[in-house]
Design an enzyme around this catalytic site. Sequence first.
Site, PDB file in Angstrom:
ATOM      1  N   CYS A   8      -3.133   9.864   5.783  1.00  0.00           N
ATOM      2  CA  CYS A   8      -2.132   9.576   6.817  1.00  0.00           C
ATOM      3  C   CYS A   8      -2.733   9.742   8.210  1.00  0.00           C
ATOM      4  O   CYS A   8      -2.455   8.962   9.110  1.00  0.00           O
ATOM      5  CB  CYS A   8      -0.921  10.494   6.673  1.00  0.00           C
ATOM      6  SG  CYS A   8      -0.044  10.259   5.130  1.00  0.00           S
TER       7      CYS A   8
ATOM      8  N   CYS B  42       0.812  -1.212   0.000  1.00  0.00           N
ATOM      9  CA  CYS B  42       0.000   0.000   0.000  1.00  0.00           C
ATOM     10  C   CYS B  42       0.846   1.261   0.000  1.00  0.00           C
ATOM     11  O   CYS B  42       0.352   2.346  -0.298  1.00  0.00           O
ATOM     12  CB  CYS B  42      -0.887   0.046   1.229  1.00  0.00           C
ATOM     13  SG  CYS B  42      -2.221  -1.117   1.150  1.00  0.00           S
TER      14      CYS B  42
END
Lengths: 391, 288
Positions: free
Chosen positions: B106, B35
């Site tokens: 994030c 990923c």
Amino acid sequence: MKEIYLDNNATTKVDEAVFEEMRPYFCELYGNPSSMHFFGGQVQGKVVEARNRVAALLGASPDEIIFTACGTESDNAAIRSALEVFPDRRHVITSRVEHPAVLTQCRNLTQKGYRVTEIGVDGAGRLDMDELRGAVDDDTAIVSLMWANNETGVIFPVEEAAAIAKSKGALFHTDAVQAVGKIPINMADSRIDMLSVSGHKLHAPKGIGVLYLRRGTPYRPLLVGGHQERNRRAGTENAGAIIALGKACELAGQHMELENTQVKAMRDRLQKELMAAIPYARVNGDGADRLPNTTSIAFEFVEGESILMHLSERGICASSGSACTSGSLEPSHVLRAMGVPFTCAHGSIRFSLSRFNTEAEIDLVIRELPPIIHLLRQMSPFGREHLKAQQ
Amino acid sequence: MWDYTPIVKDHFLNPRNVGDIPDADAVGEVGSLACGDALKLYLKLDENKEKIVDAKFQTFGCASAIASSSALTEMVKGKTLDEALAISNQEIADFLGGLPEEKMHCSVMGQEALEAAVAKYRGHEVPAHSHDHGPAYPDQEGTIVCKCFGITDIFLKKVIETNHLTTAEQVTHFTKAGGGCGGCIPKIKELIDEVIGTRAEEPRKRPEKLSNMKKMQLIQEVLERDIRPLLWADGGDLELIDIDGSRVQVAFRKACAGCASSGNTARMVELKLRDLVAEDIVVEEVPA
Ligand code: FES
């Protein structure tokens, strides 16, 4: 902070001599080269000289040079022209690792009913020539393949590819923006029909490009509405930038040997030392024929953007094949086409040198990068067993 | 180059709490090498197993992923598990002075790791961490919507809901879903419509009378829920500077700052607050 610029495949510094050459053509000698008075004529003379200089670097004849605004325009113009001159041919061939300037255009063509074949590459980034041979047929209008890859520097055998294309009557175009100025090119002795050049990749300013068009090749212009460039590209000539590109090509010719000796030696040393100092790394395109100035190294277990940010803190400018820097989320299409494993595709860094780099700069990178990789690996949840076993 | 705030840079260059806790009470893992980012979070509780006394992380990812992890570990220390769970991804981003929208995933990853750690500690089923799958979601079955990043509909709906996302592009920025082959984008759009549909069903009315305290709360809520997402959609943002009775001071950020029409934007904010909080609200713009 003084920059250590190792991102020359992205863009280059304008050579001071190039800048000096173009400087008078903005505020003093600003005439339109097409004007029928002495003032425009002075500029016209310099544009002719620039065309000759560009032609000389490419081993072409001056009338085969069309000035454009950028490499992307040249790529677009070439492919679009081929489709217009061969309205009955509905097949286009390119590769999976092309620059978006070519790839996006080709992919868009599928929506217009064209058949598009993207030729694959092997693990070292080498073009699958057998696949190419099998793909070209009587329906193929154009084959467009890059001369050298921007990310890995891998060089394609474009002459051989051109011969394959021509055998079925297709046109052959090559995006040579990374190759021109770095490796010798001689169009006089070539079967390539069209070739794209970008000024800012060889120390000329941004906003100037060239489409080389072999004499006798049928052509339909992208921009119409003016007689400039012999009716092949309408629009007032960007005289200053053209003059600059002429000078840049002259200098590139003079420095060609240096690019392939000194610059190559620096690149080789950088690559060798980094590979020696950093375990779990691999050179993308290793074993293939590559440009003398480029090396792309994949570091396992770490992510490219964080490497670049640390390098940037130390004044070192490079680029990455990672997703994060571009805002896209997947690793570059080039690395994916090469089958670079996911464990390191996100951690690829490209260094691209120029004749303005110094040995001291290379020393600094060799010193600074290994601790950065070490630091990030300490932080990473991956590869801990491997790295422990290593010590 | 990303426009990271000095706080993001600081937490990236000098990350707090890197490492592991060998006798951690809770460990949460999300993401994978494939990923492009992953986070392993360790939590240590006090003797009564109430408060988090230590937190550490290991992160593979870009600068904002490392900074978000560092911020998260700082934020959870001293909190109970429930208090920690209440931390939203927006709060992680706010702690860092904001993240570029493309990097919001994030902050979401941080929040996810926290949820995974707590769920595991509490004995809920947590899918095993896998190297070729996307984030693992505790107690959430759902069906995979985005194959490229292994992301389920339940998770997507949650992120759409809590962050008031309105476009597929935003969903990609917050979760990565849709950022690969793009094949799941139509489905993401459906999910957005679904979530917006349920949102519309419960129209909110302006309350009759409010204490000052309530009013402040409501103003903040409306700014978060109704106004900031609208600005994000245009690449802008605002910050609440002060509330004094009915005077609300805001500063515009990013695309809104210095925008010639920020006067109009302030007016829009005012109208919205009058509509949903109280008639007498006056919005003042202060320099960012
Ligand atoms: S399935 Fe979601 S991006 Fe490919």
